[in-house]
Scaffold this motif. Structure first.
Motif, mmCIF file in Angstrom:
data_model
loop_
_atom_site.group_PDB
_atom_site.id
_atom_site.type_symbol
_atom_site.label_atom_id
_atom_site.label_comp_id
_atom_site.label_asym_id
_atom_site.label_seq_id
_atom_site.Cartn_x
_atom_site.Cartn_y
_atom_site.Cartn_z
ATOM 1 N N ILE A 24 0.914 -1.369 -0.075
ATOM 2 C CA ILE A 24 -0.137 -0.011 -0.013
ATOM 3 C C ILE A 24 0.610 1.184 0.163
ATOM 4 C CG2 ILE A 24 -1.756 1.162 1.481
ATOM 5 C CD1 ILE A 24 -2.862 -1.454 2.277
ATOM 6 N N ARG A 25 2.006 1.222 0.797
ATOM 7 C CA ARG A 25 2.857 2.525 0.813
ATOM 8 C C ARG A 25 3.332 2.672 -0.538
ATOM 9 N NH1 ARG A 25 7.001 1.699 4.891
ATOM 10 N NH2 ARG A 25 7.496 3.825 4.393
ATOM 11 N N LEU A 26 4.066 1.585 -1.035
ATOM 12 C CA LEU A 26 4.622 1.821 -2.508
ATOM 13 C C LEU A 26 3.560 2.271 -3.369
ATOM 14 C CD1 LEU A 26 6.805 1.318 -4.481
ATOM 15 C CD2 LEU A 26 6.358 -1.126 -4.621
ATOM 16 N N ALA A 27 2.367 1.641 -3.628
ATOM 17 C CA ALA A 27 1.211 2.186 -4.451
ATOM 18 C C ALA A 27 1.118 3.634 -4.181
ATOM 19 C CB ALA A 27 0.033 1.338 -4.192
ATOM 20 N N GLN A 28 1.072 4.070 -2.879
ATOM 21 C CA GLN A 28 0.647 5.469 -2.717
ATOM 22 C C GLN A 28 1.749 6.259 -3.261
ATOM 23 O OE1 GLN A 28 0.124 6.376 1.757
ATOM 24 N NE2 GLN A 28 -0.358 8.510 1.219
ATOM 25 N N LYS A 29 3.031 5.885 -2.901
ATOM 26 C CA LYS A 29 4.224 6.597 -3.321
ATOM 27 C C LYS A 29 4.059 6.964 -4.996
ATOM 28 C CE LYS A 29 7.078 8.103 -1.085
ATOM 29 N NZ LYS A 29 7.212 9.521 -0.485
ATOM 30 N N LEU A 30 3.839 5.694 -5.396
ATOM 31 C CA LEU A 30 3.873 5.751 -7.271
ATOM 32 C C LEU A 30 2.671 6.771 -7.551
ATOM 33 C CD1 LEU A 30 4.256 2.097 -8.039
ATOM 34 C CD2 LEU A 30 5.959 3.773 -8.111
ATOM 35 N N VAL A 31 1.716 6.674 -7.069
ATOM 36 C CA VAL A 31 0.764 7.654 -7.310
ATOM 37 C C VAL A 31 0.942 9.252 -7.044
ATOM 38 C CG1 VAL A 31 -1.745 8.399 -6.644
ATOM 39 C CG2 VAL A 31 -1.136 6.003 -7.085
ATOM 40 N N GLU A 32 2.028 9.586 -6.015
ATOM 41 C CA GLU A 32 2.204 10.778 -5.460
ATOM 42 C C GLU A 32 3.494 11.399 -6.603
ATOM 43 O OE1 GLU A 32 1.361 10.327 -0.857
ATOM 44 O OE2 GLU A 32 3.370 10.444 -1.473
ATOM 45 N N THR A 34 0.780 2.240 -15.787
ATOM 46 C CA THR A 34 -0.285 1.685 -16.836
ATOM 47 C C THR A 34 -1.739 1.538 -16.225
ATOM 48 O OG1 THR A 34 0.750 -0.434 -16.379
ATOM 49 C CG2 THR A 34 1.572 0.786 -18.296
ATOM 50 N N ASP A 35 -1.787 1.493 -15.099
ATOM 51 C CA ASP A 35 -3.165 1.446 -14.274
ATOM 52 C C ASP A 35 -3.153 2.485 -12.965
ATOM 53 O OD1 ASP A 35 -5.590 0.969 -13.452
ATOM 54 O OD2 ASP A 35 -5.774 -1.266 -13.988
ATOM 55 N N ARG A 36 -3.139 3.653 -13.172
ATOM 56 C CA ARG A 36 -3.251 4.359 -11.901
ATOM 57 C C ARG A 36 -4.136 4.230 -10.901
ATOM 58 N NH1 ARG A 36 -0.721 9.384 -10.394
ATOM 59 N NH2 ARG A 36 0.569 9.126 -12.554
ATOM 60 N N ASP A 37 -5.514 4.090 -11.647
ATOM 61 C CA ASP A 37 -6.700 3.780 -10.707
ATOM 62 C C ASP A 37 -6.539 2.458 -9.868
ATOM 63 O OD1 ASP A 37 -8.042 5.931 -11.876
ATOM 64 O OD2 ASP A 37 -9.102 4.764 -13.328
ATOM 65 N N ALA A 38 -5.888 1.485 -10.482
ATOM 66 C CA ALA A 38 -5.688 0.276 -9.670
ATOM 67 C C ALA A 38 -4.646 0.611 -8.414
ATOM 68 C CB ALA A 38 -5.021 -0.633 -10.398
ATOM 69 N N LEU A 39 -3.446 1.422 -8.787
ATOM 70 C CA LEU A 39 -2.817 1.895 -7.596
ATOM 71 C C LEU A 39 -3.425 2.712 -6.764
ATOM 72 C CD1 LEU A 39 0.519 2.887 -9.634
ATOM 73 C CD2 LEU A 39 0.191 0.686 -8.330
ATOM 74 N N LYS A 40 -4.257 3.406 -6.893
ATOM 75 C CA LYS A 40 -5.337 4.205 -6.231
ATOM 76 C C LYS A 40 -6.260 3.550 -5.391
ATOM 77 C CE LYS A 40 -5.206 8.963 -8.267
ATOM 78 N NZ LYS A 40 -6.221 9.792 -9.012
ATOM 79 N N ALA A 41 -6.730 2.339 -5.908
ATOM 80 C CA ALA A 41 -7.740 1.737 -5.229
ATOM 81 C C ALA A 41 -7.042 0.830 -4.294
ATOM 82 C CB ALA A 41 -8.243 0.745 -6.175
ATOM 83 N N LEU A 42 -5.824 0.277 -4.419
ATOM 84 C CA LEU A 42 -5.080 -0.629 -3.540
ATOM 85 C C LEU A 42 -4.846 0.585 -2.020
ATOM 86 C CD1 LEU A 42 -3.522 -3.188 -2.671
ATOM 87 C CD2 LEU A 42 -1.467 -2.140 -3.582
ATOM 88 N N HIS A 43 -4.424 1.633 -2.493
ATOM 89 C CA HIS A 43 -4.172 2.794 -1.556
ATOM 90 C C HIS A 43 -5.619 2.916 -0.663
ATOM 91 C CE1 HIS A 43 -3.422 7.296 -0.642
ATOM 92 N NE2 HIS A 43 -3.416 6.414 0.507
ATOM 93 N N ALA A 44 -6.600 3.052 -1.279
ATOM 94 C CA ALA A 44 -7.783 3.350 -0.599
ATOM 95 C C ALA A 44 -8.197 2.051 0.371
ATOM 96 C CB ALA A 44 -9.034 3.688 -1.664
ATOM 97 N N ASP A 45 -7.982 0.923 -0.187
ATOM 98 C CA ASP A 45 -8.418 -0.194 0.663
ATOM 99 C C ASP A 45 -7.548 -0.076 2.093
ATOM 100 O OD1 ASP A 45 -9.954 -1.138 -1.382
ATOM 101 O OD2 ASP A 45 -8.343 -2.610 -2.101
ATOM 102 N N GLY A 46 -6.258 0.438 2.050
ATOM 103 C CA GLY A 46 -5.606 0.310 3.126
ATOM 104 C C GLY A 46 -6.225 1.169 4.313
#
Lengths: 225, 225
Positions: B156-164, B213-225
Motif C-alpha cells: 500500500i505504501r509503495l502504491a501510494q508513493k507511485l501515485v504521488e 499503466t493503471d493508476r486507478d488500480a494503484l489508487k484503489a489499493l491505497h484506498a483499501d488500506g
C-alpha cells in the motif's frame, strides 16, 4: 504526588548541569520540587500536557506511541540522570501528539515548572546546552528506532530481545503484545516468529510467559546478524 | 555560496516569527545572510557540522540517514517557510550523528550564525517558541515515519508513493534504490513488489523509470488500506 524539595544536592546527579552558574543553580534548586510517582502512572499524554520538565532521580519512564489502529510502539525510555525534554517541547508547542509517558517503575523526579524552565533557557548557557544535548540524544534514539525497524531482521531482533529480558528461572513474563510494542511490529508477526522458535526447540510458549530452553541458540542467531 | 543579505523582508515568510520584538527583528535581519545553494549540495552531515541555522526561503532539503550497512532512509524534508532546527541541535550538541542534509533542488535560505542563534534564544520569547515549535513538528514527523514503517503494509505504501510522485507522460524517473530510501525499506523489497505490480499490469518497469499503466488500480489499493 507533590512534595516540597528537601535540600538534597540533586544537581550533581546530572553531569550536564555541572558548571552551572551559582545564582542559576540556587534558583533551580529553590523553585523546583521533588515528586514521587507510583509505577503505572500516566505522566503525560494526549489530553494531559505536562506542566513541568522532569529530571529523573530514580526509576524509568517508558515513552510510547499509539497508532490510529491502536497499536503500540515503545519509542524510548528515560532513566535516572536523564530528562524528559523531548516530550515537553512537543506538548508545549504542538497539539497533535499521541505519545504517552508512563512510569514503568516507581519514579522519583525533579519537577521544573514551565515558567522556571523558560527563565533558565533565557539566562543560563549551561542549562541551554543541557537541554539541547538532551534533545539531540533523544532524536538520535529515534533515528536508531527507525533504522532498527526498517532494516534489521525481525527474527534477529526478537532473539536479541528474548536474551536481554529478565528471565528468573529461565522464564520471561511477557505477552506477545508487549513484545510487539518493544519491537515496533504487529502482534501477529511476533506470534508467528515465536512459534518458529518453539518449533526449533529454543523456547516453550505458555499464556503470559516464555520459557527459554536454548539461550545459546538465540544468542547465536543474534551474533549471525 | 555566501552573499550579504539584501534588505528584503524575509521574516514575514515565517509565520512563527510574526510578533517578534522590534529590536530582535532588526538584529536578526542585520546579522543573518541569504545564501544560495545549488541542487545536490551536501549542506550538513557526518564531518560537516552546520555553522548556521538555516531558514528556507525556496527549495527543499532532504534529510536522510545512512545505516551502518550503507542503506538509506529519508527522514523528512525541509521546505520553504521551515527551518532546519532539528539537525542544528544534533550537530551542535552531539557528535555521533549520521544524518545528512542535501539540497534536493536549488535552495535559497537565510543563514543565522550559531552565535546569533544563541543570543536570540536567550533574548526573544517569540524566537524560543519558533524554535521549540519547529522541534516538536520534526519530532512528530519522526514519530509518523516510525509508525508508517512499523505498521503500514508495504504494498500500500509503495502504491501510494507511485501515485504521488511526478510522472510526466505517465513515466516516473526513479530507481528502486531511491524508492526504498523513501519508504525506509530494502531495495529487494521494492523490486519484488514492483514486479508483482507489473505482473498485475499496473506498471511497466525499465532501467531508471517506471511507467504507470493503471493508476486507478494503484489508487484503489491505497484506498483499501
Amino acid at each position: 504526588m507533590d512534595q516540597k524539595a528537601p535540600h538534597i544536592d540533586w544537581i550533581s546527579q546530572f553531569p550536564g548541569l555541572a558548571g552551572m552558574e551559582a545564582p542559576v543553580r540556587e534558583r533551580l534548586t529553590a523553585e523546583s520540587t521533588i515528586i514521587s510517582v507510583p509505577k503505572g502512572t500516566v505522566i503525560f499524554g494526549p489530553g494531559k500536557a505536562p506542566e513541568n520538565l522532569l529530571l529523573l532521580l530514580a526509576g524509568t519512564v517508558r515513552v510510547h506511541q499509539t497508532s490510529e489502529s491502536g497499536r503500540d510502539i515503545v519509542l524510548y525510555r528515560v532513566s535516572a540522570g536523564e530528562s524528559c525534554v523531548l516530550t515537553t517541547a512537543c506538548v508545549l508547542a504542538y497539539e497533535d501528539y499521541l505519545a504517552e509517558g508512563v512510569a514503568e517503575t516507581d519514579v522519583q523526579a525533579v519537577a521544573i515548572p514551565r515558567r522556571v524552565f523558560e527563565e533558565l533557557i533565557a539566562e543560563s548557557p549551561v542549562f541551554r546546552r543541557f537541554v539541547f544535548t538532551a534533545y539531540s540524544r533523544r532524536i538520535t534514539d529515534l533515528f536508531f528506532v527507525i533504522e532498527e525497524i526498517a532494516f534489521r531482521r525481525m527474527d534477529i531482533r526478537l532473539a536479541q530481545k528474548l536474551v536481554e529480558l529478565p528471565a528468573p528461572g529461565g522464564v520471561i513474563a511477557t505477552t506477545h503484545q508487549d513484545l510487539a510494542a518493544e519491537l515496533g511490529t504487529a502482534r501477529e508477526v511476533v506470534s508467528r516468529q515465536l512459534k518458529e522458535f518453539q518449533r526449533r526447540g529454543w523456547v516453550e510458549l505458555a499464556r503470559g510467559e516464555i520459557r527459554i530452553t536454548d539461550r545459546d541458540a538465540l544468542k547465536a542467531l543474534h551474533a549471525d546478524g
